[in-house]
Scaffold this motif. Structure first.
Motif, PDB file in Angstrom:
ATOM      1  N   ALA A 199       0.838  -1.210   0.000  1.00  0.00           N
ATOM      2  CA  ALA A 199       0.000   0.000   0.000  1.00  0.00           C
ATOM      3  C   ALA A 199       0.868   1.253   0.000  1.00  0.00           C
ATOM      4  N   ARG A 200       1.912   1.256   0.813  1.00  0.00           N
ATOM      5  CA  ARG A 200       2.790   2.431   0.884  1.00  0.00           C
ATOM      6  C   ARG A 200       3.473   2.676  -0.464  1.00  0.00           C
ATOM      7  N   ILE A 201       3.931   1.608  -1.092  1.00  0.00           N
ATOM      8  CA  ILE A 201       4.587   1.749  -2.397  1.00  0.00           C
ATOM      9  C   ILE A 201       3.582   2.216  -3.450  1.00  0.00           C
ATOM     10  N   SER A 202       2.362   1.694  -3.354  1.00  0.00           N
ATOM     11  CA  SER A 202       1.332   2.057  -4.337  1.00  0.00           C
ATOM     12  C   SER A 202       0.971   3.531  -4.283  1.00  0.00           C
ATOM     13  N   PRO A 226      -7.102  -2.333  -8.393  1.00  0.00           N
ATOM     14  CA  PRO A 226      -7.211  -0.871  -8.254  1.00  0.00           C
ATOM     15  C   PRO A 226      -6.002  -0.329  -7.510  1.00  0.00           C
ATOM     16  N   GLU A 227      -5.641   0.893  -7.780  1.00  0.00           N
ATOM     17  CA  GLU A 227      -4.566   1.535  -7.040  1.00  0.00           C
ATOM     18  C   GLU A 227      -5.045   1.837  -5.622  1.00  0.00           C
ATOM     19  N   TYR A 228      -4.132   1.746  -4.659  1.00  0.00           N
ATOM     20  CA  TYR A 228      -4.506   1.988  -3.268  1.00  0.00           C
ATOM     21  C   TYR A 228      -5.028   3.409  -3.086  1.00  0.00           C
ATOM     22  N   ALA A 229      -4.413   4.369  -3.808  1.00  0.00           N
ATOM     23  CA  ALA A 229      -4.838   5.761  -3.686  1.00  0.00           C
ATOM     24  C   ALA A 229      -6.279   5.946  -4.151  1.00  0.00           C
ATOM     25  N   ALA A 230      -6.725   5.094  -5.076  1.00  0.00           N
ATOM     26  CA  ALA A 230      -8.111   5.196  -5.539  1.00  0.00           C
ATOM     27  C   ALA A 230      -9.087   4.728  -4.464  1.00  0.00           C
TER      28      ALA A 230
END
Length: 819
Positions: A199-202, A226-230
């Motif tokens: 998650a941190r890398i994403s 899905p991207e974690y930021a999304a």
């Protein structure tokens, strides 16, 4: 002047005398707890006489008139040799370290209280069947009988450490042993840390670059995620690590969550005509080792092998009918759920059916030399709520949310210890597999052999996930969405199973075992992508195997990784150096490349090449990732060979990592490889001297069997720590996982604390070894006597013949029932 001199002489003499008397006093007190192996004790809790026959290496062979008496004897022997270790393990599981060590262990205690392992162990006592409960109660009675013996016979508090930390020792309970199994599960489960890191890398890299730095194990791919930021747009982007990985913390950095080797050969592939089994579980090194060798004579027959003090089970070993070995299965049995708080009431969190109140209770942590601290424990439907300072969760938790953990080990009806007890009594592969159905956590690959057959079965609960799960369990997901939540457990029959393979060979090095699509995948994260290739070659190079060839494989130090990476990384550097003056960077680079060009990849402690290679690859990965990841680069303590291979093969454009994004120049991968080699050579010169040919891998790769508490205390550390020059490395079958950080990044801190090789054509020729000694007492000759054998790759015999045990007995402890 003469008077002053006389007084100074008297003062100095007095100080010397006091120092000598102090040393004598300390030795006297510490030596009171040294064992007399030929003692006889009258104890409560047994029906008949129990004998603990300790052989030449102090391995106890426990004989009694009933199984209960034998478990009593094992508890007595464990407590005799490892009382301090047992109490420390129990305190860790209970979250009570701060009672001894003050505020420095408060965060560890808070984490353990929030995980709730000990109360869950207490609840699990009621879930045990009658035979398991009887064994646990008898074992506990044996431990407590030794505590009573120490008190009545004034045996120095039972361990020298207890003079320094004099808190009372509570009686041992069945729940304590169950809690230690849960603690073991925590040490062997690394999926949580992997989720948080992904998650941190994403949050800072595009998806294609995440696939580079956290690559999937080669095999069939998965659908895009899905991207974690999304999922969580307000999550932090860059945040420093909040974890303190002290020696007392049962949670260690990513990559230290457990590893092991196990392989078996059927009679068709065995020169002796009987099945063969080799097993070496890997855990963090300590003095004494976490492992303790023991033999029990049960009503179903003798069992012998490796135990962990506090747990009345042969975890890896054999009986006359069956042999078993364990490796960490890397089942994805942990998920982090981000729970959304009710903006109107922070005492509630969102569920698929609306807001609900947390389940809460208070817990008081007693702290030495400080006021007690009361913490509020909270649970959601998904599991316990953890604070942001644990597992770096603050770095991925948005404001107005908290993180909860779902984990199979958080079961209040954990029957794992009963499964292990049934395994010891099993007389066939089928019975052993049936026993494994009751095992919950930690998930293990169980390698099994009968005299004529071999098998492997993954045991441990596997969560059932919805096919529509948003992150597929790869990083934290919204806990209020029903399809993200666990749907119970997968059926035990679906766990990977391999019976009587056609090729006659089975093995596991924590590698990917099955290639299934989500949600039947078992895991996306595995513990090995490299050692398995070396193992395959060693197994297939012979038509038949022997005990000696299995030992040779256990001790193999050739790095497949070095053989694969060096030609790739150095393809444009080999033999291209021009003549250069002695002592220049160019000359040292040429010398290093010339050595590596002739090297076969053997990580031998006496060679310079392993140190040059290891330092080079470490510097290379650091140069590749530092500019993109910034502070997150520190989370990658060990090289990832798959990542480096992707970069230098430019898989999916991965060579972009070679360009330093902050510079105007476009660097090539050859540029970075050359600069990293120079970095490595400067570091080795500053650390070990300028002569490349005199470098020695063993000087950097010392095994650190350190005392968990006293190992950092000046003077005392010299007596309690065991340091050994060792071969092997991160990716060899004789695995010696390096520390990966600090001024000594190549210290060997994690490896095979136990090795066993069993030949069922001649069972009494079976051999085993542990990494230190049987005793936890630094003054005992058995504190480190097995350690030197272990370092040299030697073993001791492993026999179930009572006559052999008695013939070589160092002493016989007799326990007689009190009237």
């Amino acid at each position: 002047m003469a008077t002053v001199f006389r007084w100074l002489l008297r003062i100095v003499s007095g100080m010397i005398l006091l120092s000598v008397l102090g040393v004598i006093g300390v030795y006297y007190l510490a030596s009171r707890s040294l064992l007399d192996y030929d003692a006889a004790h009258t104890v409560q809790g047994i029906d008949g006489e129990v004998e603990i026959v300790r052989d030449t290496h102090s391995v106890p062979h426990v004989f009694g008139q009933s199984d209960a008496d034998v478990f009593f004897g094992l508890g007595f022997a464990h407590a005799q040799d490892r009382l301090w270790q047992m109490t420390m393990l129990r305190r860790t599981a209970q979250g009570r370290l701060s009672e001894l060590f003050g505020s420095r262990t408060l965060k560890i205690d808070e984490m353990m209280r929030r995980l709730d392992l000990y109360p869950l162990a207490v609840q699990s006592v009621a879930a045990q069947d009658a035979r398991t409960l009887a064994a646990l109660e008898a074992y506990s009675a044996g431990v407590n009988a030794w505590l009573e013996t120490v008190n009545t016979e004034a045996l120095g508090r039972g361990a020298p450490e207890l003079f320094l930390f004099s808190n009372e020792i509570a009686p041992w309970q069945p729940a304590d042993s169950i809690a230690l199994v849960k603690l073991m599960a925590l040490q062997l489960s690394g999926q949580l840390e992997s989720e948080v890191l992904r998650a941190r890398i994403s949050l800072v890299l595009p998806p294609e670059r995440v696939r580079d730095i956290l690559p999937d194990v080669p095999g069939e791919g998965i659908a895009s995620l899905p991207e974690y930021a999304a999922l969580f747009p307000t999550a932090p982007r860059f945040a420093a690590s909040t974890m303190d990985y002290s020696p007392l913390n049962p949670v260690q950095p990513r990559g230290f969550a457990g590893a092991s080797n196990a392989w078996a050969a059927a009679p068709s592939r065995s020169a002796s005509g009987g099945a063969l089994l080799a097993n070496d579980p890997h855990l963090g090194f300590s003095a004494p080792s976490i492992w303790y060798l023991a033999r029990m004579e049960l009503s179903t027959g003798g069992v012998i092998g490796g135990t962990i003090p506090g747990i009345p089970v042969i975890l890896s070993g054999r009986s006359a009918a069956l042999g078993w070995g364990i490796t960490t299965a890397y089942v994805d049995d942990q998920d982090i759920f981000i729970e959304r708080l009710n903006p109107e009431n922070p005492g509630e969190y969102e569920t698929p059916t609306g807001f609900k109140p947390f389940r809460t209770r208070s817990s008081i942590i007693q702290i030495k030399d400080a006021a007690p601290k009361t913490i509020a424990l909270r649970w959601t439907e998904n599991g316990p709520v953890l604070t942001g300072e644990h597992f770096n969760l603050a770095t991925v938790t948005p404001p107005g949310h908290v993180a909860a953990l779902s984990w199979t080990a958080l079961s209040p009806r954990d029957t794992s210890i009963g499964a292990a007890l049934d395994l010891m009594r099993a007389q066939s592969i089928e019975a052993a597999i049936e026993a494994g159905e009751r095992h919950i956590a930690p998930a293990q690959n169980l390698t099994l052999v009968e005299p004529g057959r071999i098998a492997m079965k993954t045991i441990g609960a596997v969560p059932r996930r919805d096919v529509r799960h948003q992150s597929q369990g790869r990083f934290p997901s919204p806990g209020w969405i029903a399809t993200n939540r666990w749907q119970g457990r997968m059926p035990y029959a679906s766990n990977p199973e391999f019976l009587d393979p056609e090729g006659g060979i089975l093995g596991n090095t924590n590698n990917k075992t099955v290639n299934r699509p989500f949600p039947d995948h078992i895991s996306f994260t595995w513990g090995d992508t490299q050692r398995i290739y070396r193992w395959q070659r060693l197994m297939q190079n012979r038509e038949v195997h022997t005990r000696e060839s299995f030992i040779e494989a256990q001790l193999d130090t050739v790095s497949f990784t070095a053989r694969a990476l060096l030609p790739l990384v150095a393809k444009d550097l080999w033999f291209t150096g021009e003549a250069a003056p002695e002592g220049t960077v160019e000359q040292r680079r040429k010398q290093a490349l010339d050595l590596l060009a002739e090297w076969n990849g053997e990580m031998n402690e006496h060679l310079p090449e392993p140190l040059i290679y290891a330092a080079w690859m470490r510097a290379l990965q650091n140069r590749l990732i530092r500019d993109e990841l910034g502070p997150l680069a520190a989370e990658f303590r060990h090289i990832d060979p798959v990542f480096i291979e992707r970069v230098f093969r430019d898989t999916d454009g991965a060579s972009a990592w070679c360009n330093v994004v902050q510079s105007t120049r476009v660097e090539s991968c050859t540029d970075i490889a050359r600069m990293a080699l120079d970095d490595a050579l400067i570091w080795t010169q500053e650390t070990y001297g300028p002569a490349i040919g005199s470098l020695r891998w063993g000087d950097a790769h010392e095994a650190t069997h350190d005392h968990q508490v006293l190992g950092t205390v000046p003077v005392l550390s010299a007596f309690v720590n065991i340091r050994q020059s060792t071969s092997g490395g991160d990716n060899t079958l004789q695995r010696g996982l390096t520390k990966g950080s600090g001024p000594d990044p190549f210290l060997n801190v994690h490896g095979a604390g136990y090795r066993g090789v069993y030949d069922f054509a001649d069972p009494d020729s079976s051999v085993f070894i542990i990494s230190t000694g049987q005793s936890g007492h630094p003054l005992s000759r058995h504190y480190d006597d097995l350690g030197e054998l272990w370092r040299r790759g030697e073993y001791i015999p492993m026999s179930l013949d009572p006559a052999l045990a008695r013939a070589a007995a160092e002493g016989v402890t007799v326990l007689r029932p009190a009237e």
